[in-house]
Design a protein around this motif. Sequence first.
Motif, PDB file in Angstrom:
ATOM      1  N   GLU A  63       0.794  -1.229   0.000  1.00  0.00           N
ATOM      2  CA  GLU A  63       0.000   0.000   0.000  1.00  0.00           C
ATOM      3  C   GLU A  63       0.825   1.276   0.000  1.00  0.00           C
ATOM      4  N   ASN A  64       2.146   1.182   0.123  1.00  0.00           N
ATOM      5  CA  ASN A  64       2.996   2.369   0.200  1.00  0.00           C
ATOM      6  C   ASN A  64       3.697   2.670  -1.114  1.00  0.00           C
ATOM      7  N   ILE A  65       3.857   3.956  -1.378  1.00  0.00           N
ATOM      8  CA  ILE A  65       4.608   4.440  -2.540  1.00  0.00           C
ATOM      9  C   ILE A  65       5.670   5.392  -2.011  1.00  0.00           C
ATOM     10  N   GLU A  66       6.924   5.115  -2.340  1.00  0.00           N
ATOM     11  CA  GLU A  66       8.017   5.996  -1.939  1.00  0.00           C
ATOM     12  C   GLU A  66       8.770   6.452  -3.179  1.00  0.00           C
ATOM     13  N   ILE A  67       9.020   7.739  -3.259  1.00  0.00           N
ATOM     14  CA  ILE A  67       9.658   8.330  -4.431  1.00  0.00           C
ATOM     15  C   ILE A  67      10.938   9.036  -4.012  1.00  0.00           C
ATOM     16  N   GLU A  68      12.004   8.804  -4.769  1.00  0.00           N
ATOM     17  CA  GLU A  68      13.264   9.517  -4.593  1.00  0.00           C
ATOM     18  C   GLU A  68      13.567  10.289  -5.869  1.00  0.00           C
ATOM     19  N   LEU A  69      13.894  11.558  -5.738  1.00  0.00           N
ATOM     20  CA  LEU A  69      14.225  12.394  -6.890  1.00  0.00           C
ATOM     21  C   LEU A  69      15.726  12.403  -7.142  1.00  0.00           C
ATOM     22  N   ALA A  70      16.090  12.776  -8.353  1.00  0.00           N
ATOM     23  CA  ALA A  70      17.502  12.793  -8.742  1.00  0.00           C
ATOM     24  C   ALA A  70      18.318  13.734  -7.864  1.00  0.00           C
ATOM     25  N   CYS A  71      17.669  14.798  -7.351  1.00  0.00           N
ATOM     26  CA  CYS A  71      18.373  15.768  -6.506  1.00  0.00           C
ATOM     27  C   CYS A  71      18.443  15.340  -5.044  1.00  0.00           C
ATOM     28  N   GLY A  72      17.834  14.203  -4.709  1.00  0.00           N
ATOM     29  CA  GLY A  72      17.965  13.664  -3.361  1.00  0.00           C
ATOM     30  C   GLY A  72      16.716  13.705  -2.506  1.00  0.00           C
ATOM     31  N   GLY A  73      15.708  14.461  -2.906  1.00  0.00           N
ATOM     32  CA  GLY A  73      14.479  14.534  -2.116  1.00  0.00           C
ATOM     33  C   GLY A  73      13.736  13.216  -2.097  1.00  0.00           C
ATOM     34  N   LYS A  74      13.129  12.899  -0.956  1.00  0.00           N
ATOM     35  CA  LYS A  74      12.390  11.647  -0.798  1.00  0.00           C
ATOM     36  C   LYS A  74      11.088  11.894  -0.064  1.00  0.00           C
ATOM     37  N   ALA A  75      10.077  11.099  -0.370  1.00  0.00           N
ATOM     38  CA  ALA A  75       8.822  11.149   0.381  1.00  0.00           C
ATOM     39  C   ALA A  75       8.018   9.897   0.075  1.00  0.00           C
ATOM     40  N   ARG A  76       7.065   9.622   0.957  1.00  0.00           N
ATOM     41  CA  ARG A  76       6.196   8.464   0.732  1.00  0.00           C
ATOM     42  C   ARG A  76       4.748   8.827   1.023  1.00  0.00           C
ATOM     43  N   ALA A  77       3.853   8.017   0.486  1.00  0.00           N
ATOM     44  CA  ALA A  77       2.425   8.143   0.745  1.00  0.00           C
ATOM     45  C   ALA A  77       1.831   6.745   0.657  1.00  0.00           C
ATOM     46  N   PHE A  78       0.633   6.580   1.193  1.00  0.00           N
ATOM     47  CA  PHE A  78       0.014   5.261   1.091  1.00  0.00           C
ATOM     48  C   PHE A  78      -1.367   5.360   0.470  1.00  0.00           C
ATOM     49  N   ALA A  79      -1.738   4.288  -0.213  1.00  0.00           N
ATOM     50  CA  ALA A  79      -3.042   4.179  -0.861  1.00  0.00           C
ATOM     51  C   ALA A  79      -3.906   3.241  -0.020  1.00  0.00           C
ATOM     52  N   ARG A  80      -5.061   3.710   0.391  1.00  0.00           N
ATOM     53  CA  ARG A  80      -5.891   3.002   1.369  1.00  0.00           C
ATOM     54  C   ARG A  80      -6.222   1.566   0.961  1.00  0.00           C
ATOM     55  N   ARG A  81      -6.530   1.353  -0.317  1.00  0.00           N
ATOM     56  CA  ARG A  81      -6.921   0.009  -0.767  1.00  0.00           C
ATOM     57  C   ARG A  81      -5.791  -0.723  -1.468  1.00  0.00           C
ATOM     58  N   GLY A  82      -4.570  -0.237  -1.277  1.00  0.00           N
ATOM     59  CA  GLY A  82      -3.407  -0.950  -1.787  1.00  0.00           C
ATOM     60  C   GLY A  82      -3.060  -0.632  -3.230  1.00  0.00           C
ATOM     61  N   VAL A  83      -1.902  -1.139  -3.645  1.00  0.00           N
ATOM     62  CA  VAL A  83      -1.367  -0.905  -4.989  1.00  0.00           C
ATOM     63  C   VAL A  83      -1.319  -2.221  -5.734  1.00  0.00           C
ATOM     64  N   SER A  84      -1.951  -2.279  -6.897  1.00  0.00           N
ATOM     65  CA  SER A  84      -1.963  -3.516  -7.694  1.00  0.00           C
ATOM     66  C   SER A  84      -0.672  -3.657  -8.487  1.00  0.00           C
ATOM     67  N   ASN A  85      -0.416  -4.858  -8.966  1.00  0.00           N
ATOM     68  CA  ASN A  85       0.769  -5.097  -9.798  1.00  0.00           C
ATOM     69  C   ASN A  85       0.732  -4.247 -11.063  1.00  0.00           C
TER      70      ASN A  85
END
Length: 412
Positions: A63-85
């Motif tokens: 259910e979590n999505i984490e993103i890292e940018l080329a400049c180094g910034g990072k953050a995450r968020a979650f999707a309540r009903r999950g992430v499909s393939n």
Amino acid sequence: MDFYACKILPAKAALMGHNGVGHAVSHSGFKQDDSYGFAMLVNMLQVCVPLDLSIKNIWMNKENIEIELACGGKARAFARRGVSNAEKELMKKAVGLSSYAPQNLAMQIFGRVYGQGVNEVCSAFNLAYSKAILDSYRQAWTETLYAEDILSHSAGAFLAGCMHLEGQVIAWMLTVNAAQGGLGPLEDSEGNIPIGSKGEIMQKMGMDSIPTIILESRAYVPSLSKDLQKASFWVRWNKEYDNTVVGKALIEALEEESLPCIFSDNAYIRNDSSLEKECERIGERLIELGTRYKQSQSSVERVEIAGDLARLVSEDMGGSIFMSNKLFALTTGGGLFPGLAAVFSVLVPHSEYLAARQIDYKEKEIEQSFFILIKAVRIIHKHYAEALKEIEQKKITISAAELLSFAENKIC
């Protein structure tokens, strides 16, 4: 031009841009990219501190999505009903991509954007990318102030700093408005509302008492767009409640740049009951659909009702879900705290919207907005005493904690 990042100093003007995550569609055919004001401000920050905002890595689990940018910034968020393939495969295509407007990037990956809990993964992706941009500037900028939104169920955040323009300091703030779980917009802290943790930052920086330009969406508004010949910059304020000096400065800057624009000085009517009426309309419609469904006998009828309900949730609710009633009465849909500000945005013509069936990102507009905003700030500085007089006359005194209680409906 003498324009660069600086440490936090007393400022004479402010720029505030937000991303209302998932606030893309509303009733009556309204559609917008509600990260366009965010994009305008990011574009200005990039002039001061250029960063590579492209996605370097993206990680996804149940259910979590984490993103890292080329400049180094990072953050995450979650999707309540999950992430499909399949959604994971879609998001992998985002690696190497960037946009100053996070909603636009989400549109590229998922094809369309809906809020109100309809497309939770798309909203979670939008949120993670937005907060990764905040994290990037938090790391790279000379000095910034950061806070998470403390409003219940919010996943939003704020980042603020200062820019130096020809001997004057401009305060800025990026706002991300979002509900937890990818449920869409939660915008009680939009605009320049000095609420909760956002209000605390604004107070520390003096942003709660200086002329402010609120940067808003790129929008298709059927009643206004139908007669529009081309996309136009849109300036709005209410001459009774808001800062006329700021509004007129934006118009003068647009005229100097010879750019198409429309304006209204009687927008954002306060103590407006339209939000309550819209909630009532939606509520009555839900009751009607519920009653019909309860009494239905055929599959065909139930499918039709489900379709009506889906449209109601994914579109119409966007016009009322975003803000609490008491805050709306005080600041209206633009989040204009009285006395301080005017709104700068873009209005899309009927022809452009029909051609795309979505709100596109126009790099040229974003570039033009930089010169408009720089000129508008200069004009505000020329009429600074007059702008401060309006603030003194129109501003109301209320604490960040009191505004937060408005949002949580703790004051009758």
